[in-house]
Design an enzyme around this catalytic site. Structure first.
Site, short mmCIF file in Angstrom:
data_model
loop_
_atom_site.label_atom_id
_atom_site.label_comp_id
_atom_site.label_asym_id
_atom_site.label_seq_id
_atom_site.Cartn_x
_atom_site.Cartn_y
_atom_site.Cartn_z
CB SER A 106 -0.95 -0.02 1.15
OG SER A 106 -1.58 1.75 1.38
CD GLN A 128 -3.44 0.99 -3.13
OE1 GLN A 128 -2.51 1.52 -1.88
NE2 GLN A 128 -4.29 2.46 -3.22
CE1 TYR A 130 -6.51 4.37 -2.12
CE2 TYR A 130 -4.55 4.52 -0.32
CZ TYR A 130 -5.85 4.17 -0.49
OH TYR A 130 -6.28 3.32 -0.24
CB THR A 156 -6.60 2.28 -4.94
OG1 THR A 156 -5.84 1.82 -4.81
CG2 THR A 156 -8.03 2.37 -4.16
CE LYS A 219 -8.16 -3.27 -3.25
NZ LYS A 219 -8.51 -1.95 -2.79
CG HIS A 243 -11.47 0.91 -0.34
ND1 HIS A 243 -10.30 1.66 -1.43
CD2 HIS A 243 -10.80 1.06 1.17
CE1 HIS A 243 -9.22 2.00 -0.65
NE2 HIS A 243 -9.74 1.88 0.68
#
Length: 331
Positions: A106, A128, A130, A156, A219, A243
């Site tokens: 993450s 992952q 953001y 994401t 995702k 989520h």
């Protein structure tokens, strides 16, 4: 206590984690309807077993984006693993490598990408992302991940704003002072608002493509319309995800949305699913409905809380054994 199934690890984590940490991991948005429905939807699906099939030899390996894994269960991206275990994401990476499967690290890790990479050299890891208002920080993360040998970039898409998780609001959740979001230290010190960028659109897929040669996995897709857009914008795979029910409450359970997404993409990209997987038979159901692989979130954290990387390996091993048994018994 004998750890026989994933709910045993859940009970252990709930008993021994600090309440604020347990509440953070367990939280769903609003009434938690979608969080709970993710699990309940699997229970409504029935398997039609076939008899007198030769199941003396079973091969449960698969490939995701060309990389072989030992069985079709990977570790979904979740934040703040040090809340569950002192070594945090380093333990997660080591467990994934030991079990020969994929770990999606993450953006909100409590270990740096460098620490995660060094902890388990040679492991299959995706990163992952953001996308933040500070685009330079996001760009730097992508370049660091690629340089460190991460093999996929997972964008994401379902977090333009953070969902309302009531227990976190009541608890005034924040990380303990000794923990940091290591990959973003210093990036947002002048930012007075949420660092997440709510203006992100499909056009930003092209921006990401300009930064990296890594395959892009999106995702958070739950509809055929967005699945079509994902294919049109050139992503290599989709993770059907809500989520963990932490964003929009009263959306579809992921296993129900999976069917719609698989039908829409018609094999043009690989499709995975997360949310609600608690048994090996759940893995079998997801694969039967078109998923190439599933990813687990909360159960991985319960395993860490139990015994770090050993506990997480136990969780994965139980799912692996249950999946193999379900395949055999279903013929």
């Amino acid at each position: 206590m004998a750890m026989v199934c994933l709910s045993d690890f859940e009970a252990y984590a709930k008993k021994y984690l600090p309440k604020i940490a347990w509440d953070y991991f367990a939280a769903g948005a609003d009434d938690c309807s979608t969080r709970d429905e993710n699990i309940l939807a699997y229970k409504r699906i029935r398997i039609r077993p076939r008899m007198l099939r030769d199941v003396s030899v079973m091969d449960i390996r698969t490939k995701i984006l060309g990389s072989e894994i030992s069985f079709p269960v990977g570790i979904a991206p979740t934040g703040f693993h040090q809340l569950a275990w002192p070594d945090g994401e380093k333990s997660t990476a080591r467990a994934a490598r030991a079990m020969d499967t994929c770990y999606i690290a993450s953006t909100y890790s409590t270990c740096t990408l460098e620490e995660i990479s060094a902890a388990a050299p040679g492991g299959l890891r995706w990163f992952q992302l953001y996308i933040h208002r500070n685009r330079a920080a996001s760009q730097e993360l992508v370049r660091r991940a690629e340089a460190l040998g991460f093999q996929g970039l997972v964008l994401t898409a379902d977090l333009p704003y953070t969902g309302k998780r009531r227990d976190d609001v009541r608890n005034g959740f924040r990380l303990p002072p000794h923990m940091k979001v290591k990959n973003l230290e210093g990036a947002f010190e002048v930012c007075k608002m949420s660092p997440l960028d709510p203006s992100v659109t499909w056009n930003d897929i092209h921006w990401l493509r300009s930064l990296t040669s890594l395959p892009i996995i999106i995702k958070g897709i739950l509809t055929r319309e967005d699945a079509e857009l994902a294919v049109r914008h050139g992503v290599q795979a989709i993770i059907v995800s809500n989520h963990g029910g932490r964003q929009l409450d009263e959306g579809p359970a992921t296993i129900e949305a999976l069917v719609e997404v698989v039908e829409a993409v018609r094999g043009r990209v690989e499709v995975y699913v997360d949310g609600g997987i608690r048994k090996g038979s759940d893995v079998l159901k997801a694969l039967a409905l078109g998923a190439k692989c599933v990813f687990i979130g909360r159960p991985a954290l319960w395993g860490l809380a139990y015994r770090g990387e050993e506990g997480l390996q136990d969780v994965l091993r139980i799912l692996q054994d249950e999946f193999r048994l379900s395949m055999a018994l279903a013929g």
